[in-house]
Design an enzyme around this catalytic site. Sequence first.
Site, short mmCIF file in Angstrom:
data_model
loop_
_atom_site.label_atom_id
_atom_site.label_comp_id
_atom_site.label_asym_id
_atom_site.label_seq_id
_atom_site.Cartn_x
_atom_site.Cartn_y
_atom_site.Cartn_z
N GLU A 37 0.87 -1.17 0.00
CA GLU A 37 0.00 0.00 0.00
C GLU A 37 0.90 1.22 0.00
OE1 GLU A 37 -3.93 -1.91 1.60
OE2 GLU A 37 -3.32 -0.02 2.50
N CYS A 83 -2.25 9.09 2.57
CA CYS A 83 -1.95 8.48 1.27
C CYS A 83 -2.97 8.93 0.25
CB CYS A 83 -1.94 6.96 1.38
SG CYS A 83 -3.44 6.29 2.10
#
Length: 454
Positions: A226, A261
């Site tokens: 990720e 993110c």
Amino acid sequence: MQIINPATEEIISELQVTSKDELRSVLDSLREGQKAWAQKSIEERLECIIRFGEFIQLNVNELAEILTLETGKPLQQSLNEIKGAQNRVEHLRQNAEKWLAPETLVDSGSTHEKIMYEPLGVIANISAWNFPYNVGYNVFLYALVAGNSVLYKPSEFATLTGKQFEKYLWQAGIPENVFQCVVGDGKLGQQILEADLNGYFFTGSHGTGLHIAKTVAHKLVPVQLELGGKDPLYIMDDVPDVKQAAINAAEGAFYNNGQSCCAVERIYVSEKIHDEFVDAFVTEVKSYKIGDPTSLETFVGPLTRKQQLKVLENQVTDALNKGAILLSGGKEIKGKGYYFEPTVITNCKHEMAVMNEESFGPIIGIQKVSSDSEALRLMSDTEYGLTAAVFSSDEQRALGLLNQLNVGTAYWNCCDRVSPNVPWSGRNNSGLGSTLSTQGIRAFVQPKSYHLRP
Ligand code: NAD
């Protein structure tokens, strides 16, 4: 290892780094513990996770304070992050048994065909600091329910939070030889890559993620990454309320000081509403309360890592040198703590770093566009593929554009949002594999197919 409060630059704790020998014995015990853990029923494993959720609920203030102290996250946002743990626990309570149950596909008289889901074994969860509770529990809660044991290495910038979760997992009945939080930086991370594990689940930067994938490739075990993003938001000319669109867009860009993110990292605005949008956006950003993250009123605290100040300063200089206009902020706030002014830059072009490199801080570039096709071209012009958002009153028009983007998550009239109901995944340089939802639990099991002839 020294833990430094980014708001005051004071050392708040000193921790002993896990040595190579300790890592070896931790891994031996996790391997032993996993066998018994996998023998328990899903129901028994879930009971521990539900109890963990109850401990979190009871200790929410303490957990939030530690997160704020260690990372500089404003206290209200720390509280929000912890509440997400409850949400994951509840989601697992409702779904885990269903997701992990054996599936019978053929049940005719002469042949039975079915799938059983078996845990991977001992998995490594190497994690980031920006939402340390969140990126941790999205991995380890699911891995544990599925019957794995977990070697958890939190970021060196978020170790106290990791240790706190370890304490409550143990108190909730997860055996010590099923979950272990080790202490160290990338050097320890490297030793974990060299050790014998059955899967690597990583959250962090593209550079480290790629290194991990290459280093462990020869083991042929699952690797999930990720990674970062450069997530675009496009404001179409038909938004019903330009001011509200600006407020929502600003929150998407500046929540958690832009250190998300899936933070909005670049904004495209239709030329028809550009000036009105920018005015409202700057007004909103200038209203943010900056300062002491332990105050519930603060919206922008310090950056977690000092070195990011320089990255942001360079992005501002690069943009201004290439013709951008600075409308707010633009520099470090002098004094104690790693503070950077919330920064809004307009007249941006794609060759500017602020439009094509992950900023991961309180800075946003805004670019005027003349058509949906121009917006689509610019939004697609990236090596990342985490999320993309469109604000518009016309769902079909927005989806027409979102459907053409190579991203893991598409948002219409929202942004910077994660839900346990749907997978969280990146494409291209934003990563590999999914957490959350059915896919997020299947990541931690391997199917075994049975062909049975009664
Ligand atoms: P990072 O890559 O610097 O560090 C992440 C982890 O990797 C840390 O625990 C670190 O100690 C470890 N590490 C460093 N070198 C290693 C090595 N050689 N071997 C093994 N482990 C090593 O990333 P960061 O600064 O902690 O996190 C910020 C990044 O994470 C941003 O790019 C952000 O976008 C991304 N992120 C992505 C998601 C997502 O869901 N896609 C979520 C949160 C953060």
